[in-house]
Design a protein around this motif. Structure first.
Motif, short mmCIF file in Angstrom:
data_model
loop_
_atom_site.label_atom_id
_atom_site.label_comp_id
_atom_site.label_asym_id
_atom_site.label_seq_id
_atom_site.Cartn_x
_atom_site.Cartn_y
_atom_site.Cartn_z
N GLU A 139 0.83 -1.22 0.00
CA GLU A 139 0.00 0.00 0.00
C GLU A 139 0.86 1.26 0.00
N SER A 187 9.30 -7.58 6.06
CA SER A 187 10.06 -7.57 7.31
C SER A 187 9.98 -8.92 8.03
N LEU A 209 13.02 -12.21 3.89
CA LEU A 209 12.94 -11.27 5.01
C LEU A 209 14.16 -10.34 5.05
N GLU A 332 17.90 -3.36 11.33
CA GLU A 332 18.25 -3.00 9.96
C GLU A 332 18.09 -1.48 9.75
#
Ligand code: NAD
Length: 456
Positions: A139, A187, A209, A332
């Motif tokens: 989205e 994620s 991931l 990350e």
């Protein structure tokens, strides 16, 4: 609506149409044609979403997908063939083979960072293997999501492939259905949610991931080139690349040269006024933009640090020796910020690297072959490159994926076909001979059984 689409795909899959290789190939070719027609529109959508430079859109999204499509069109027939294996003596007389078959309906959920490539690339494998698919793009890249939906609508009937647009609610609704395969990119946090939902139906999954990717630069490295390659790989897509180097571990004797090289290359690539460069993308989501800005608070900067809230511009930024417990060293980074940490002795490296679970990528710049080999063997990570970054994704003969916390499964090229296929083992027995050994009453000597070893 989701329930109806799922029912329609079940019905279509049951017609056996997708098991015809000619049907698969015909649609892959149609998709190729439509993609060629829409390539510029796709680049425009990527630009509208996060000012992705056209060069990067072509190189890292559309052309990668077109190459994958071309390869699948060329090979789908041979990939789909049954593979004869050597027959077991115990089954004599027999023919034995492996027959790839599609799973059924595949759900593909993708993220916003390479929104076109990470939706279309898995689709190609799913189709080549004979599945139907429902795609759920992110989205947060709405323009790309729209053009994907338009391309798919033009090429496929919805009972074969369709796009469902929307955010978490839509994703949740889709995950409540029973799928025969789920391919998720995103994620690690959401990957765990997807895995749990899949487990309810024992649905096999691929989870692509994330991880915190180390990049080691030792004393023997070709520093000038290392600086150039690292700056490139870190800053394409404004650092929003799952396999971008996340942090640098550099030997203290070459740190200065590396930092100077990184700075020089950043200016070489994007000029003195980086914000005005057409070759540098923006941060896609406001949430992530704010998180990245917050990471810089209290840090000692060697370069950059500027930003502009108007269009979520964040300058390429080098952070000097961040504290181990600072936010930037927690998870990350996923943006144009590069922490630089120096080490003196090789034994210090492990302390950093082992703090994080399996990374998705791993990089070593060194001319010491023993060191290169040691690093590649010592750590468990998805994939890596020696003396460069990111480029291991470019070879279709190398499976791309993570391990442990960075994911499950690998794809691209033939690996995608295999991933989306169940490999059926089949034995066809002859009827002109039936060796009686296996039937009761068991009169055969037990020693002979031990010699035969495998009965079943
Ligand atoms: P994300 O996990 O937030 O979202 C990915 C997708 O999951 C989106 O389509 C989203 O709508 C959906 N989603 C989000 N929350 C959900 C929930 N609670 N339930 C069901 N669906 C949900 O990831 P992102 O922010 O879009 O992408 C960035 C992440 O993706 C980074 O961590 C990056 O490392 C990772 N990534 C991995 C790869 C890879 O190949 N391994 C590639 C690109 C990005």
């Amino acid at each position: 609506m989701v329930k109806q689409l799922v029912a329609a795909q079940n019905e279509f899959f049951a017609t056996q149409k997708t098991k015809e290789v000619a049907h698969r190939k015909q649609y892959l070719i149609k998709l190729q044609q439509e993609m060629l027609d829409q390539e510029d529109a796709v680049c425009d959508a990527l630009y509208a979403d996060f000012k992705k430079p056209k060069f990067e859109s072509l190189a890292t999204e559309t052309q990668l997908v077109l190459a994958e499509l071309k390869h699948a069109i060329k090979n789908v027939k041979s990939w789909s063939k049954s593979n004869r294996v050597g027959a077991s003596l115990l089954n004599f007389p027999s023919k034995e083979w492996i027959q790839p078959e599609p799973y059924g309906k595949v759900l593909v959920i993708s993220p916003w960072n390479y929104p076109f490539m990470l939706t279309m690339s898995p689709l190609i494998g799913a189709l080549a293997a004979g599945n139907t698919a429902i795609l759920k793009p992110s989205e947060f890249s709405p323009n790309t999501s729209k053009i994907i939906a338009r391309i798919i609508r033009k090429v496929f009937p919805p009972e074969y492939v369709t796009v469902v647009e929307g955010g978490v609610e839509v994703s949740t609704e889709l995950l409540a259905e029973k799928w025969e395969y789920i391919f998720f990119t995103g994620s690690t946090r959401v990957g765990k949610i997807v895995y749990k939902k899949a487990a309810e139906h024992l649905t096999p999954v691929t989870l692509e991931l994330s991880g915190k990717n180390p990049c080691i630069v030792d004393e023997t490295a070709a520093i000038t080139l290392a600086a150039k390659r690292i700056a490139w790989g870190k800053l394409i897509n404004a650092g929003q690349t799952c396999i971008a180097p996340d942090y640098i571990l550099v030997h203290k004797n070459v740190k200065r040269a590396l930092v100077d090289g990184l700075k020089a290359n950043i200016n070489q690539f994007y000029g003195e006024n980086i914000e005005a460069s057409n070759d540098f993308a923006r941060i896609t989501t406001s949430k992530h933009y704010e998180e990245l800005k917050a990471m810089l608070k209290g840090q000692n900067l060697l370069f950059g640090g500027n930003y502009n809230d108007d269009d979520q511009y964040l300058e390429p930024t080098l952070v000097d020796e961040p504290q181990e417990d600072s936010t930037i060293m927690e998870g990350e980074v996923f943006g144009p910020i590069l922490p630089i940490i120096s080490y003196e002795d090789e034994s210090e490296l492990d302390e950093y690297i082992s703090r994080f679970p399996n990374s998705l990528a791993f990089y070593v710049f060194s001319n010491n072959k023993k060191f290169q080999k040691r690093m590649m063997r010592q750590y468990s990570f998805g994939g890596g490159t020696i003396n460069d970054v990111v480029v291991h994704i470019s070879n279709k003969d190398l499976p791309f994926g993570g391990v442990g916390q960075s994911g499950i499964g690998g794809y691209h090229g033939k690996y995608s076909f295999d991933l989306f296929s169940h490999h059926k083992s089949i034995v066809k027995r002859g009827t002109w001979l039936d060796v009686p050994l296996r039937y009761a009453p068991y009169n055969i000597s037990l020693n002979l059984i031990r010699k035969i070893k495998y009965f079943f």
